[in-house]
Design an enzyme around this catalytic site. Sequence first.
Site, PDB file in Angstrom:
ATOM      1  N   HIS A   1      -3.515   4.411  -2.181  1.00 14.18           N
ATOM      2  CA  HIS A   1      -4.485   3.504  -1.548  1.00 14.18           C
ATOM      3  C   HIS A   1      -5.058   4.131  -0.275  1.00 14.18           C
ATOM      4  O   HIS A   1      -6.250   4.033  -0.012  1.00 14.18           O
ATOM      5  CB  HIS A   1      -3.803   2.188  -1.142  1.00 14.18           C
ATOM      6  CG  HIS A   1      -3.267   1.388  -2.284  1.00 14.18           C
ATOM      7  ND1 HIS A   1      -1.923   1.103  -2.425  1.00 14.18           N
ATOM      8  CD2 HIS A   1      -3.888   0.798  -3.334  1.00 14.18           C
ATOM      9  CE1 HIS A   1      -1.749   0.359  -3.496  1.00 14.18           C
ATOM     10  NE2 HIS A   1      -2.914   0.177  -4.080  1.00 14.18           N
TER      11      HIS A   1
ATOM     12  N   LEU B   1       0.808  -1.216   0.000  1.00 12.69           N
ATOM     13  CA  LEU B   1       0.000   0.000   0.000  1.00 12.69           C
ATOM     14  C   LEU B   1       0.839   1.263   0.000  1.00 12.69           C
ATOM     15  O   LEU B   1       1.910   1.321   0.610  1.00 12.69           O
ATOM     16  CB  LEU B   1      -0.921  -0.013   1.225  1.00 12.69           C
ATOM     17  CG  LEU B   1      -1.858  -1.228   1.302  1.00 12.69           C
ATOM     18  CD1 LEU B   1      -2.657  -1.183   2.599  1.00 12.69           C
ATOM     19  CD2 LEU B   1      -2.789  -1.291   0.094  1.00 12.69           C
ATOM     20  N   HIS B   2       0.330   2.268  -0.693  1.00 17.77           N
ATOM     21  CA  HIS B   2       0.996   3.568  -0.764  1.00 17.77           C
ATOM     22  C   HIS B   2      -0.035   4.669  -0.536  1.00 17.77           C
ATOM     23  O   HIS B   2      -1.231   4.381  -0.297  1.00 17.77           O
ATOM     24  CB  HIS B   2       1.714   3.722  -2.106  1.00 17.77           C
ATOM     25  CG  HIS B   2       0.835   3.452  -3.292  1.00 17.77           C
ATOM     26  ND1 HIS B   2      -0.290   4.191  -3.575  1.00 17.77           N
ATOM     27  CD2 HIS B   2       0.906   2.503  -4.267  1.00 17.77           C
ATOM     28  CE1 HIS B   2      -0.860   3.733  -4.671  1.00 17.77           C
ATOM     29  NE2 HIS B   2      -0.161   2.697  -5.103  1.00 17.77           N
TER      30      HIS B   2
END
Length: 286
Positions: free
Chosen positions: A37, A33-34
């Site tokens: 997201h 996730l970044h």
Amino acid sequence: MEVFERTADLRGYLAPVRAQGRRIGFVPTMGFLHAGHLALMRAARSDGADCVVASIFVNPLQFGPREDYRDYPRDLDKDKELCMQAGVDALFVPPVEEMYPRGFATHVEVTGITDVLCGRSRPGHFKGVATVVVKLFNIARPDCAYFGLKDAQQVAVIQRMTEDLNLPVEVKVHPTVREKDGLAVSSRNIYLSPQERQAAAVVYRTLERTAEAVKKGERHAERLKKLLEDGIRSEQLSRLDYAEVVSWPDLRLLAQIGPGRTLLAVAAYFGTARLIDNIIVDVGVE
Ligand code: PAF
């Protein structure tokens, strides 16, 4: 935050939520996730979801045989932590055999708009995306589902599929989250060496310059496409996959752009990383 691996367990958790008339917001992801997201998860909450559900599933169906399915970055412990911080209530992390048990034989295919852009470069990709998304929608049965506009063609495919199949889900689209130099955040940015990372800024710079040309009056699609191609190729570390100028959201190839919305879209390799990005320009009636 509750974590579920099995469809039946997530359904069991969500049944009373739905029965109480509480709204379910859903963010499907492939993990690692970044900020993009996390923005979707926060958008789900601020949009009024009473229960935010996220999924992490690296979907083998949407990778070609020579693509990065095995190497796709994964970090479930960190992802769980990030989901918790982002206020996710339930996280669905199914193993492959839960999603595609032995005998699995049904696929969903959106035709036409998948013949261009990434659909052309990655045959079968959107069939894999549509199939897993419809499965995830059926499992979580959300009121709203959230997708980032970096994957513009994916958004168009999911919107088309949702409408065509009368899926009772509202598809919400969130603007692309970018680094300071404009690079769209992506799980695949992890593949970039420091030099490639610097070089990759050319993608958004080129899109912005091309959008600027539209603002100044350029309407000829081939000339805009050439601006995109030349821009990307000006960076030595890049290898262009495609640059396209198509109508949005129906992704038709154009001779002239406008009136209406046009997608300027680019895919390019930097080392092993294949990056995609786009800008939507809106031309009024002239
Ligand atoms: O955008 C992604 O991460 C994936 O394509 C999605 C929508 C989660 C389907 O696997």
